[in-house]
Enzyme design. Structure first.
Site, PDB file in Angstrom:
ATOM      1  N   GLY A  14      36.470  33.686  39.904  1.00  0.00           N
ATOM      2  CA  GLY A  14      34.884  34.265  40.954  1.00  0.00           C
ATOM      3  C   GLY A  14      35.465  35.697  40.257  1.00  0.00           C
ATOM      4  N   LEU A  61      43.673  32.436  43.363  1.00  0.00           N
ATOM      5  CA  LEU A  61      42.934  33.281  43.135  1.00  0.00           C
ATOM      6  C   LEU A  61      42.534  33.714  41.174  1.00  0.00           C
ATOM      7  CD1 LEU A  61      42.977  35.449  46.232  1.00  0.00           C
ATOM      8  CD2 LEU A  61      41.658  33.558  45.991  1.00  0.00           C
ATOM      9  N   GLU A  62      41.652  32.950  40.479  1.00  0.00           N
ATOM     10  CA  GLU A  62      41.397  33.584  39.544  1.00  0.00           C
ATOM     11  C   GLU A  62      40.032  34.524  39.354  1.00  0.00           C
ATOM     12  OE1 GLU A  62      43.251  32.730  37.290  1.00  0.00           O
ATOM     13  OE2 GLU A  62      44.388  31.365  37.936  1.00  0.00           O
ATOM     14  N   LEU A  63      40.665  35.592  39.106  1.00  0.00           N
ATOM     15  CA  LEU A  63      38.961  36.685  39.240  1.00  0.00           C
ATOM     16  C   LEU A  63      38.152  37.465  38.493  1.00  0.00           C
ATOM     17  CD1 LEU A  63      40.832  38.089  42.817  1.00  0.00           C
ATOM     18  CD2 LEU A  63      39.443  36.603  42.554  1.00  0.00           C
ATOM     19  N   PHE A 108      40.057  29.318  43.685  1.00  0.00           N
ATOM     20  CA  PHE A 108      39.015  29.983  43.589  1.00  0.00           C
ATOM     21  C   PHE A 108      38.329  30.990  42.246  1.00  0.00           C
ATOM     22  CE2 PHE A 108      36.632  34.215  44.426  1.00  0.00           C
ATOM     23  CZ  PHE A 108      35.005  33.558  44.044  1.00  0.00           C
TER      24      PHE A 108
END
Length: 469
Positions: free
Chosen positions: A194, A215-217, A192
């Site tokens: 976002g 998770l790439e936030l 993901f």
């Protein structure tokens, strides 16, 4: 949840899982073919994809799309093709003396079906770069692109359908409800990209299936300016890093920390560089629009809130574009409680915060969540190393912005609230692989000596092991 939607998603997942079960360890030739098809798809349709992104944004600089979305995917695919055979090869691993003549081998296997949830700001790159890694590792891929870029998402779905069988790779378009249902599927890995807020929901949905996640936030990525910096060079590179894609970049510098005596001269230099790059804003084909009216209104609200709290707003231009191109602005003397200092900006606004001692700047960074990126500008290597040792960030570019994101031989990922896990190059291959350890025992092993009935021989051998380990 809509039953028909749920059934459609499960059918897509089931088809890919059955295909994977029939080919659990795709050969080098199969993986290479898939990567070449993705590469050719990107090369052939780059201009059409750039046009679709411009349509979605209202306007997006063609060159930015070709560089950040198209070239990056081409580079990632070419890198994977170059190194694929070596990545797939089982690795010999050192074997302790007391386990010889047995041997250790590390085997990399594909996980199965990978889900990719991509955002709107780089809609092709952030869908296809994870897909490159997943396909290289031998997986099947389901992609859910953003509903905020419908033209790009629909084109991507059509192109993928033309170049791949649905059981190899499939793009599933739809609104936020589709995205929510997508994250609840029992993938073998879920990737993901976002916001941190949505990332928390994604992690919770995946946890119900014990699905591992990458998770790439985001977060508030700082740029620290040292007193040893080249002021003109720093200003030029900060201006580019901030205004590329109109600041709608997860690793864009979110605020500057500058020696107090340099705040005013650096701010003026940055404004001058921004005006040089973009002599006008309205109608400028080089300058990208804010993606949606809602995002545009939010950014205007950040400016108004900061000004109301006493911040100085320094705009690059006096004009007022009648579309969603937003005039860049520096914000000085911004109070800490201003919204622009609390939330990730994701636009062409740049607060400049003065500091007296560098440790004050580091304390400011470390008081918040760990950022996805950190930037440092200066020539004093000891000062640089001090900052690197005293801060955490997903990645760093020194004396520039953004470019660590393009390094295929380095991992890219967040830390803490800015994400977990990493990808790019071999790091992505490993993310989407199970690294399975194999210990291959020799027929001449002396392990029988450790079998019961236990007695003096066992005690002597155990004592010997303690001496040699």
């Amino acid at each position: 949840m809509d039953t028909a939607l749920q059934e459609r998603l499960h059918l897509a997942l089931t088809a890919q899982r059955r295909a994977f079960d029939a080919e659990r360890m795709p050969s080098y030739a199969v993986r290479r073919d898939r990567l070449e098809r993705l590469l050719n798809m990107t090369r052939q349709h780059g201009e059409a994809l750039a046009a679709a992104m411009a349509q979605d944004f209202g306007h997006r600089a063609r060159q930015e799309s070709l560089l950040a979305d198209i070239f990056t995917v081409e580079a990632g695919a070419r890198h994977a093709l170059k190194h694929l055979r070596a990545w797939m090869k089982p690795r010999r691993v050192a074997t302790p003396l007391h386990f010889l003549p047995g041997r250790n081998v590390l085997m990399r296997q594909p996980l199965g079906v990978v889900g990719v949830v991509a955002p709107w700001n780089y809609p092709y790159y952030l869908a296809m770069e994870p897909a490159v890694a997943a396909l290289a590792a031998g997986n099947r891929v389901l992609i859910k692109p953003s509903e905020l870029t419908p033209a790009t998402s629909e084109l991507m779905a059509r192109l993928v359908a033309e170049h791949f069988k649905p059981e190899e790779m499939l793009v599933i378009t739809g609104d936020a409800e589709v995205g929510k249902a997508f994250t609840q599927l029992p993938f073998d890995h879920l990737f993901f990209t976002g916001s941190t807020a949505v990332g928390r929901h994604v992690a919770q949905a995946a946890a119900k299936n014990l699905t591992p996640v990458t998770l790439e936030l985001g977060g508030k990525s700082p740029a620290i300016v040292d007193r040893s910096c080249d002021l003109a060079l720093t200003a030029s590179r900060l201006a580019f890093g901030k205004l590329f894609n109109a600041g709608q970049t997860c690793v864009a510098p979110d605020y500057l920390l500058v020696p107090r005596e340099l705040v005013e001269p650096l701010a003026q230099q940055i404004l001058a560089e921004m005006r040089r790059m973009y002599p006008r804003i309205a109608g400028n084909a080089d300058y990208t629009s804010i993606a949606t009216p809602r995002h545009h209104a939010r950014l205007q609200g950040l400016i108004a809130d900061a000004a109301q709290r006493g911040a100085r707003v320094l705009r690059t231009h006096d004009e007022q574009p009648d579309d969603r191109r937003l005039v860049p602005a520096l914000l000085l003397d911004v109070p800490a409680d201003a919204t622009v200092m609390q939330e990730e900006i994701f636009g062409p606004l740049l607060p400049v915060v003065g500091y007296d001692k560098v440790d004050d700047a580091l304390a400011h960074i470390n008081a918040g969540d760990r950022p996805l990126a950190l930037y440092w500008f200066g020539q004093d290597s000891a000062a640089r190393d001090h900052v690197m040792a005293q801060t955490h960030a997903g990645g760093v570019t020194v004396n520039d912005c953004l470019w660590h994101l393009g390094q295929e031989d380095q991992p890219f990922g967040g830390v803490g609230a800015s994400g977990m896990g990493s990808y790019h190059g071999e790091w992505g291959f490993r993310t989407f692989s199970k690294e399975k350890p194999l210990f291959i025992q020799s027929r001449f092993a002396g392990t029988k000596l450790f079998q019961p009935p236990y007695g003096p021989t066992f005690e002597r051998l155990l004592g010997l092991l303690k001496k040699i380990v």
